[in-house]
Scaffold this active site. Structure first.
Site, PDB file in Angstrom:
ATOM      1  N   CYS A   1       3.916  10.791   5.992  1.00  0.00           N
ATOM      2  CA  CYS A   1       4.670   9.539   6.147  1.00  0.00           C
ATOM      3  C   CYS A   1       6.012   9.756   6.828  1.00  0.00           C
ATOM      4  O   CYS A   1       6.611   8.816   7.340  1.00  0.00           O
ATOM      5  CB  CYS A   1       4.872   8.881   4.791  1.00  0.00           C
ATOM      6  SG  CYS A   1       3.295   8.460   4.026  1.00  0.00           S
TER       7      CYS A   1
ATOM      8  N   HIS B   1      10.153   3.624   5.445  1.00  0.00           N
ATOM      9  CA  HIS B   1       8.697   3.790   5.497  1.00  0.00           C
ATOM     10  C   HIS B   1       8.067   2.770   4.564  1.00  0.00           C
ATOM     11  O   HIS B   1       8.537   2.573   3.444  1.00  0.00           O
ATOM     12  CB  HIS B   1       8.327   5.218   5.075  1.00  0.00           C
ATOM     13  CG  HIS B   1       6.877   5.361   4.742  1.00  0.00           C
ATOM     14  ND1 HIS B   1       5.881   4.992   5.614  1.00  0.00           N
ATOM     15  CD2 HIS B   1       6.250   5.793   3.617  1.00  0.00           C
ATOM     16  CE1 HIS B   1       4.706   5.198   5.047  1.00  0.00           C
ATOM     17  NE2 HIS B   1       4.898   5.689   3.835  1.00  0.00           N
TER      18      HIS B   1
ATOM     19  N   ASN C   1       0.095   0.586   3.883  1.00  0.00           N
ATOM     20  CA  ASN C   1       0.838   1.801   4.243  1.00  0.00           C
ATOM     21  C   ASN C   1       0.113   2.487   5.404  1.00  0.00           C
ATOM     22  O   ASN C   1      -0.993   2.994   5.226  1.00  0.00           O
ATOM     23  CB  ASN C   1       0.905   2.703   3.002  1.00  0.00           C
ATOM     24  CG  ASN C   1       1.607   4.030   3.265  1.00  0.00           C
ATOM     25  OD1 ASN C   1       1.804   4.435   4.405  1.00  0.00           O
ATOM     26  ND2 ASN C   1       1.966   4.717   2.190  1.00  0.00           N
TER      27      ASN C   1
HETATM   28  C1  LIG Z   1       0.004   3.486  -6.959  1.00  0.00           C
HETATM   29  C2  LIG Z   1       0.974   2.558  -7.640  1.00  0.00           C
HETATM   30  C3  LIG Z   1       0.964   1.208  -6.928  1.00  0.00           C
HETATM   31  C4  LIG Z   1       0.496   2.345  -9.078  1.00  0.00           C
HETATM   32  O1  LIG Z   1       1.389   1.496  -9.747  1.00  0.00           O
HETATM   33  P1  LIG Z   1       1.819   1.829 -11.233  1.00  0.00           P
HETATM   34  O2  LIG Z   1       2.645   0.703 -11.732  1.00  0.00           O
HETATM   35  O3  LIG Z   1       2.414   3.199 -11.218  1.00  0.00           O
HETATM   36  O4  LIG Z   1       0.451   1.765 -11.962  1.00  0.00           O
HETATM   37  P2  LIG Z   1      -0.172   2.873 -12.920  1.00  0.00           P
HETATM   38  O5  LIG Z   1      -0.365   4.131 -12.168  1.00  0.00           O
HETATM   39  O6  LIG Z   1       0.664   2.883 -14.163  1.00  0.00           O
HETATM   40  O7  LIG Z   1      -1.574   2.290 -13.191  1.00  0.00           O
HETATM   41  C5  LIG Z   1      -1.708   1.241 -14.083  1.00  0.00           C
HETATM   42  C6  LIG Z   1      -3.168   0.979 -14.324  1.00  0.00           C
HETATM   43  O8  LIG Z   1      -3.725   0.367 -13.144  1.00  0.00           O
HETATM   44  C7  LIG Z   1      -4.925   1.046 -12.796  1.00  0.00           C
HETATM   45  N1  LIG Z   1      -5.124   0.967 -11.349  1.00  0.00           N
HETATM   46  C8  LIG Z   1      -4.835   1.892 -10.415  1.00  0.00           C
HETATM   47  N2  LIG Z   1      -5.190   1.433  -9.218  1.00  0.00           N
HETATM   48  C9  LIG Z   1      -5.669   0.186  -9.396  1.00  0.00           C
HETATM   49  C10 LIG Z   1      -6.176  -0.784  -8.526  1.00  0.00           C
HETATM   50  N3  LIG Z   1      -6.231  -0.614  -7.205  1.00  0.00           N
HETATM   51  N4  LIG Z   1      -6.574  -1.967  -9.061  1.00  0.00           N
HETATM   52  C11 LIG Z   1      -6.512  -2.185 -10.359  1.00  0.00           C
HETATM   53  N5  LIG Z   1      -6.052  -1.293 -11.252  1.00  0.00           N
HETATM   54  C12 LIG Z   1      -5.629  -0.112 -10.750  1.00  0.00           C
HETATM   55  C13 LIG Z   1      -4.719   2.455 -13.269  1.00  0.00           C
HETATM   56  O9  LIG Z   1      -5.972   3.067 -13.444  1.00  0.00           O
HETATM   57  C14 LIG Z   1      -3.988   2.238 -14.568  1.00  0.00           C
HETATM   58  O10 LIG Z   1      -4.938   1.911 -15.533  1.00  0.00           O
HETATM   59  P3  LIG Z   1      -4.812   2.485 -17.038  1.00  0.00           P
HETATM   60  O11 LIG Z   1      -3.484   2.032 -17.530  1.00  0.00           O
HETATM   61  O12 LIG Z   1      -5.969   1.882 -17.723  1.00  0.00           O
HETATM   62  O13 LIG Z   1      -4.890   3.984 -16.872  1.00  0.00           O
HETATM   63  C15 LIG Z   1       2.397   3.126  -7.676  1.00  0.00           C
HETATM   64  O14 LIG Z   1       2.441   4.243  -8.508  1.00  0.00           O
HETATM   65  C16 LIG Z   1       2.895   3.484  -6.336  1.00  0.00           C
HETATM   66  O15 LIG Z   1       3.102   2.642  -5.497  1.00  0.00           O
HETATM   67  N6  LIG Z   1       3.161   4.773  -6.109  1.00  0.00           N
HETATM   68  C17 LIG Z   1       3.635   5.246  -4.823  1.00  0.00           C
HETATM   69  C18 LIG Z   1       2.517   5.165  -3.856  1.00  0.00           C
HETATM   70  C19 LIG Z   1       2.937   5.515  -2.486  1.00  0.00           C
HETATM   71  O16 LIG Z   1       3.899   5.012  -2.017  1.00  0.00           O
HETATM   72  N7  LIG Z   1       2.180   6.381  -1.854  1.00  0.00           N
HETATM   73  C20 LIG Z   1       2.394   6.765  -0.532  1.00  0.00           C
HETATM   74  C21 LIG Z   1       3.707   7.408  -0.391  1.00  0.00           C
HETATM   75  S1  LIG Z   1       4.031   7.771   1.199  1.00  0.00           S
END
Ligand SMILES: CC(C)(COP(=O)(O)OP(=O)(O)OC[C@H]1O[C@@H](n2cnc3c(N)ncnc32)[C@H](O)[C@@H]1OP(=O)(O)O)[C@@H](O)C(=O)NCCC(=O)NCCS
Length: 333
Positions: free
Chosen positions: A114, A260, A290
């Site tokens: 990224c 980003h 993204n």
């Molecule tokens: C991925 C992201 C959106 C998840 O959000 P979050 O608030 O951290 O959510 P969590 O990881 O706590 O997941 C919550 C629940 O949603 C679930 N879940 C994950 N992806 C899901 C989806 N696409 N749809 C529905 N539920 C989903 C998880 O399994 C988890 O379930 P559980 O509580 O039963 O285990 C967040 O962590 C994020 O944006 N991280 C950075 C990602 C990023 O920027 N990546 C690229 C960087 S360059």
């Protein structure tokens, strides 16, 4: 005085196929509501089978060349960034060179995920400052949708990523008016490489493509979303403050910040930490997801087309991603 590099043209290439959150609901256990709440994404574009990152990079590059008002034969160096090269090797730089029908100029591939665009910009900037090259094509493109785990196991990643490409042309500023790339700051911390990576194919593994390769499914990207989120929202503001300080600038001097597009909650947090009003923050993840290395130059191209960048404006870029790598750049437009 060494010349500063100015961006004289921008372009983007977005695959026509739109995939909404509702389309994803039919493929995996997810909801439009979950995706929008957690990431701000409504839709993204997916390339058709047969379209690779180099195709998007080449299309965007031609647009950037046209916008710069130059002939493609004037390009004297290519810097290309992607995490999704068409092939394991060579990288997409040479494919862009060949697709554009350029001479036997150098083509460098950047693998900084990224942060790829700012790393690429930094390299190109050094070549312009030293007078080595006069018209550098910097392109970034990603076709990620062809290798996403669309099962429930991969839904955390699959809903976030989209395809797209963008390019800029860098040239020396002929005037001594302070315009151009003022600085780039690049960072990495490889201790966290496993928090956002694609483990396989792995050259250290013999044979690389053994009998268990397909079953292990390590060829899908994997992410510790929480740690990525935490680090991204801390590192990007840090990198911006460091960049501004290096140029004797204050946050209030920033006319446009393009972070980003990892997740709109991260962009909002970065803006909040820096106390930059959201009107001054470039955000389009809602429509693209993204797009990794391409995300910053796609926003940039949109901002240029919308007339959001006036001559002399202070533009700040910042990125965070796999590696971990992060970066910032300050550009006097
Ligand atoms: C991925 C992201 C959106 C998840 O959000 P979050 O608030 O951290 O959510 P969590 O990881 O706590 O997941 C919550 C629940 O949603 C679930 N879940 C994950 N992806 C899901 C989806 N696409 N749809 C529905 N539920 C989903 C998880 O399994 C988890 O379930 P559980 O509580 O039963 O285990 C967040 O962590 C994020 O944006 N991280 C950075 C990602 C990023 O920027 N990546 C690229 C960087 S360059």
């Amino acid at each position: 005085m060494s010349p500063r590099a100015i961006i004289t043209g921008t372009g983007r290439a977005i695959p026509p196929k739109v995939v909404t959150n509702f389309d994803l609901e039919k493929l995996m256990n997810t909801t439009d509501e979950w995706i929008q709440q957690r990431s701000g994404i409504r839709e993204r574009h997916w390339a058709e089978d047969g379209v690779g990152s180099s195709d998007l990079a080449a299309e965007a590059s031609l647009k950037a060349i046209a916008a710069a008002g130059i002939d493609k034969s004037e390009i004297d160096f290519i810097v290309a960034a992607t995490i999704a090269p068409d092939h394991y090797f060579p990288g997409i730089g040479v494919m862009v060179q060949a697709k554009l029908g350029l001479g036997t100029i150098g083509a460098l591939d950047i693998r900084n995920q990224c942060s790829g665009f700012i790393y690429a910009l930094s390299v190109a900037d050094q070549y312009i400052r030293t007078g080595t090259y006069k018209k550098v094509l910097v392109c970034a493109a990603e076709v990620q949708s062809h290798n996403l785990d669309l099962s429930d196991a991969g839904r955390d990643m699959a809903v976030l990523f989209g395809d797209g490409g963008a390019a800029v042309i860098l040239e020396p500023n002929p005037a001594d008016d302070g315009r151009g790339v003022l600085s780039t700051h690049l960072f990495s911390d490889g201790r966290f490489m496993r928090d956002l990576w694609m483990e396989a194919p792995a050259s250290g593994r013999k044979p690389t493509f053994g009998p268990s390769f397909l079953d292990e499914r390590k060829y899908f990207p994997h992410m510790d979303g929480k740690n990525v989120f935490k680090n991204a929202s801390e590192r990007m503001p840090e990198a911006v403050l460091q960049a501004l300080a290096a140029n004797g600038l204050a946050v209030a001097d920033v006319d446009l910040l393009i972070p980003h597009q990892a997740n709109d909650r991260i962009s909002q947090m970065v803006a909040k930490k820096l106390q930059i009003p959201l009107e001054k923050v470039g955000r389009n993840i809602e429509r693209y997801g993204n797009t990794t290395a391409a995300s910053i130059p796609i926003v940039l191209d949109e901002m240029v087309q919308e007339g959001r960048l006036k001559r002399g404006a202070c533009l700040v870029l910042t990125s965070f991603g796999s590696g971990f790598t992060w970066a910032s750049a300050v550009i006097r437009w």
